[in-house]
Write an enzyme that holds these catalytic residues in place. Structure first.
Site, mmCIF file in Angstrom:
data_model
loop_
_atom_site.group_PDB
_atom_site.id
_atom_site.type_symbol
_atom_site.label_atom_id
_atom_site.label_comp_id
_atom_site.label_asym_id
_atom_site.label_seq_id
_atom_site.Cartn_x
_atom_site.Cartn_y
_atom_site.Cartn_z
ATOM 1 N N LYS A 44 0.833 -1.197 0.000
ATOM 2 C CA LYS A 44 0.000 0.000 0.000
ATOM 3 C C LYS A 44 0.872 1.252 0.000
ATOM 4 O O LYS A 44 2.073 1.201 0.240
ATOM 5 C CB LYS A 44 -0.918 -0.001 1.225
ATOM 6 C CG LYS A 44 -0.201 0.011 2.565
ATOM 7 C CD LYS A 44 -1.183 -0.083 3.723
ATOM 8 C CE LYS A 44 -0.470 -0.085 5.066
ATOM 9 N NZ LYS A 44 -1.409 -0.146 6.198
ATOM 10 N N ARG A 143 -11.748 0.197 14.283
ATOM 11 C CA ARG A 143 -11.590 0.810 12.960
ATOM 12 C C ARG A 143 -12.480 0.026 11.996
ATOM 13 O O ARG A 143 -13.652 -0.185 12.249
ATOM 14 C CB ARG A 143 -10.117 0.773 12.511
ATOM 15 C CG ARG A 143 -9.187 1.586 13.366
ATOM 16 C CD ARG A 143 -7.846 1.860 12.676
ATOM 17 N NE ARG A 143 -7.285 0.706 11.993
ATOM 18 C CZ ARG A 143 -6.112 0.684 11.367
ATOM 19 N NH1 ARG A 143 -5.378 1.786 11.343
ATOM 20 N NH2 ARG A 143 -5.653 -0.399 10.779
ATOM 21 N N TYR A 277 17.038 30.107 8.171
ATOM 22 C CA TYR A 277 15.942 30.942 8.637
ATOM 23 C C TYR A 277 15.933 31.043 10.163
ATOM 24 O O TYR A 277 16.071 30.048 10.873
ATOM 25 C CB TYR A 277 14.606 30.362 8.186
ATOM 26 C CG TYR A 277 14.302 30.549 6.718
ATOM 27 C CD1 TYR A 277 14.215 31.809 6.154
ATOM 28 C CD2 TYR A 277 14.084 29.434 5.906
ATOM 29 C CE1 TYR A 277 13.918 31.978 4.805
ATOM 30 C CE2 TYR A 277 13.795 29.586 4.558
ATOM 31 C CZ TYR A 277 13.713 30.863 4.013
ATOM 32 O OH TYR A 277 13.426 31.020 2.685
ATOM 33 N N MET A 325 12.306 24.404 2.439
ATOM 34 C CA MET A 325 11.461 23.633 1.534
ATOM 35 C C MET A 325 12.276 22.773 0.574
ATOM 36 O O MET A 325 11.923 21.627 0.296
ATOM 37 C CB MET A 325 10.562 24.572 0.726
ATOM 38 C CG MET A 325 9.625 23.844 -0.229
ATOM 39 S SD MET A 325 8.592 24.968 -1.190
ATOM 40 C CE MET A 325 7.546 25.659 0.088
#
Length: 634
Positions: A44, A143, A277, A325
């Site tokens: 998966k 679940r 940063y 990023m």
């Protein structure tokens, strides 16, 4: 002008290398822990971020009984790409899901609620295709799955549907809540409850099919939960669900993914230099900083700022400043001679001295599942067979031999190959990025190794056979098996993707030996017993051996005198094992580089290439032996 963005994956600086031989070996290892159980292999979430199509093909070839995917639409897409053959099951979908399309695609469907059963029965009626369903029962997670109180009423609904041929129950399963906690007692209670509820169904004449509840943690820690099938997920990719209680290395599991990128900036800085940063890190002494072009958009967790470690030249170094990023800064240490273009391994195999996905998970307060599946979609996946080239040639690098080891036998995906360890220059990767040499510096070109040179006693018999496909390679090996005897030594050499392991598979099939023949990269050697009274087959990876004494110390089930011994990467190393030998060199075109960058691309690879196999007979054993049938039958 074009309406679509160009595919720039081959030029992307970062890359996730996926070792398919590790996936196959891990599957075999997990199956050996539950020898009486079938294998329901979970792929998966794009095979836990590893690339679903290449992994699916690998696991199908490794003997998985069922390939399991959570999302139904992902399963339908896999069938379209994979074609007919392996069983595929999915269990997560919403109302109105394309169940008719799933049935038409021969996808087996999980049901864990009455509305699911209703929609599956309706789809079976509309298509006229009986549905193979996997019945999920909730034994303690609240679940998905029918609750225990719903099970007594299921025969009333399932019985008529089964009698009408609308459905067949392919398996009945549940999911462990605390499989990674060895002594909680929860696993034992859930397993017992599943067995009791399955017994109720069987007493009501409902064939439940095989039962399974053990995911990776159950396979590793709870033998009593193995039942009829095991259902591993993350362990197939060489990562433990919890390294604290079930270290992957204890079981011989090998990480399949290595995330790497090149240095793009190296600079000397003074003490007191703020980094990144917010200036969350300030150097406390003069040092060397490196810039790596990966960031949180690529799966590097921002919470790992000033915490995580990466590997450069086989040495772990820290990230400094905030993760951005698209980039991170690492501290290479004072006086470093690191250069732009050298490889940085973000995470990979701790056996090579690299940080692991588990290390990153531990240090950022999450789980390795999240680290693996968070690797960004823009990061190309390159599927290889064998460990990726290491970031340097020091001890702890891939292969542990002082040189970077290329991949082997993953299909037509790259070029180059290993020369003898003392002289080989690393070759280019699939991306065209240079592989670092032993000193960590980029090497732009590579020599293709020549065929092994026959030693004293060479009979002069040298045959060349065309073998453009894997089937041709296996067939050639099968013909060669007809002249092999106990005590024979076969030395295999060849570039990346040439087919060495495929060749051994053909030998094993023709010799009728037991067991799955896969790359021996991690276990170094495997002994395969004959099932027909012939010689056994010993399959060895000489690259990991420090010397012939290590081969003698492997404690093989078969002695070399009573077996046919086939050694990959054996040229220049194992010739002294026997006075005579066959040297088999597999050639594939140099420069034919095929990049595997995501599941969709693998189906577009060429099925044939002008590959050739050279067979050279060396020593008195082969004097007078006619090998011409190898060519005549080709």
């Amino acid at each position: 002008m074009t309406s679509e963005l160009p595919d720039l994956s081959s030029q992307w600086p970062a890359r996730a290398w996926v070792d398919l031989s590790a996936v196959a070996d891990n599957a075999a290892t997990l199956s050996s822990l539950a020898p009486d159980a079938g294998l329901f292999a979970v792929i998966k979430a794009d095979a836990y971020g590893h690339g679903i199509l290449p992994v699916a093909r690998t696991l199908a070839d490794a003997g998985a009984d069922i390939l399991g995917i959570a999302q139904l639409v992902e399963a339908v897409g896999l069938r379209a790409a994979l074609g007919p053959g392996p069983r595929i099951a999915a269990w997560l979908y919403g109302p109105g899901a394309p169940l008719e399309e799933a049935l038409t695609a021969d996808v087996e469907i999980g049901i864990g609620a009455h509305w699911m059963l209703d929609e599956v029965l309706a789809a079976a009626s509309r298509t006229g295709i009986p549905a193979r369903v996997h019945l999920k029962i909730d034994t303690g997670m609240a679940r998905g799955g029918f609750s225990p109180s719903e099970v007594p009423g299921l025969p009333e609904r399932l019985g008529p549907a089964i009698a009408d041929g609308a459905i067949t129950i392919a398996s009945t399963f549940s999911h462990l809540a605390s499989g990674d906690i060895p002594d909680s007692g929860t696993t034992e209670r859930q397993t017992a409850l599943l067995l009791d509820l399955a017994r109720e169904l069987r007493d009501a004449r409902i064939d439940t099919g095989p039962l399974h509840i053990a995911a990776s943690s159950g396979v590793l820690l709870h033998p009593s939960s193995h039942l009829d099938m095991i259902r591993p997920g993350i362990a197939l990719y060489g990562v433990s669900p919890d390294e604290n209680v079930a270290p992957a290395a204890r079981y011989g599991l090998r990480p399949a993914m290595t995330l790497s990128a090149p240095l793009v900036r190296v600079r000397e800085v003074d003490a007191g230099t703020p980094v990144g940063y917010g200036h969350t890190y300030v150097t406390d002494a003069p040092t060397t900083l490196g810039l790596v072009p990966v960031g949180y958009a690529d799966g590097v967790p921002r919470i790992g700022s000033n915490i995580l470690q990466v590997s450069h030249r086989g040495r772990r170094v820290p990230m400094r400043g905030r993760v951005s990023m698209d980039q991170v800064v690492i501290d290479l240490g004072p006086g470093s001679d690191a250069r732009v273009g050298e490889t940085v391994v973000l995470f990979g195999d701790p056996a090579r001295g690299e940080s692991s996905a588990w290390d990153w998970a531990r240090d950022t307060g999450t789980i390795a599942y999240e680290i693996l599946t968070s690797v960004g979609a823009r990061v190309p996946r390159s599927h290889v067979d064998g460990p990726p080239a290491a970031d340097d040639g020091s001890a702890g690098a891939a292969g542990g031999s002082g040189t970077a080891r290329p991949a082997d036998q993953a299909g037509p995906i790259s070029a180059g190959g290993p020369a003898p360890a003392a002289t080989r220059s690393p070759g280019p990767t699939e991306t065209g990025h240079p592989v670092p040499a032993a000193d960590g510096r980029p090497v732009q070109t590579a020599d293709v190794p020549a065929a092994p040179t026959a030693g004293a006693g060479d009979t002069g018999a040298l045959l060349t056979v065309d073998a453009p496909t894997a089937a041709d390679t296996r067939a050639l090996a099968g013909r060669l098996a007809g002249v092999l005897e106990a005590g024979d030594l076969v030395v295999l050499t060849g570039p990346l993707g040439a087919g060495k392991t495929t060749f051994v598979q053909g030998l094993g099939a023709a010799m009728s030996v037991a067991g799955t023949i896969a790359s021996p990269t991690f276990v170094i050697a495997r002994s395969h017993r004959s099932t027909v009274g012939g010689p056994d087959l010993v399959h060895v990876d000489a690259y990991r051996l420090g010397g012939l004494d290590e081969l003698d110390a492997l404690d093989l089930d078969s002695s070399l005198e009573e077996a046919v011994t086939v050694v990959e990467w054996g040229g220049g190393t194992v010739e002294s094992l026997a006075e005579s030998r066959l040297e088999v060199t597999l050639h594939r075109p140099v420069g034919e580089v095929h990049v595997v960058d995501g599941p969709a691309d693998l189906s577009e690879l060429p099925t044939e290439e002008p590959r050739t196999v050279e067979v050279r007979a060396v020593g008195p054993r082969w004097a007078g032996v006619d090998l011409s049938a190898l060519v005549a039958a080709s």
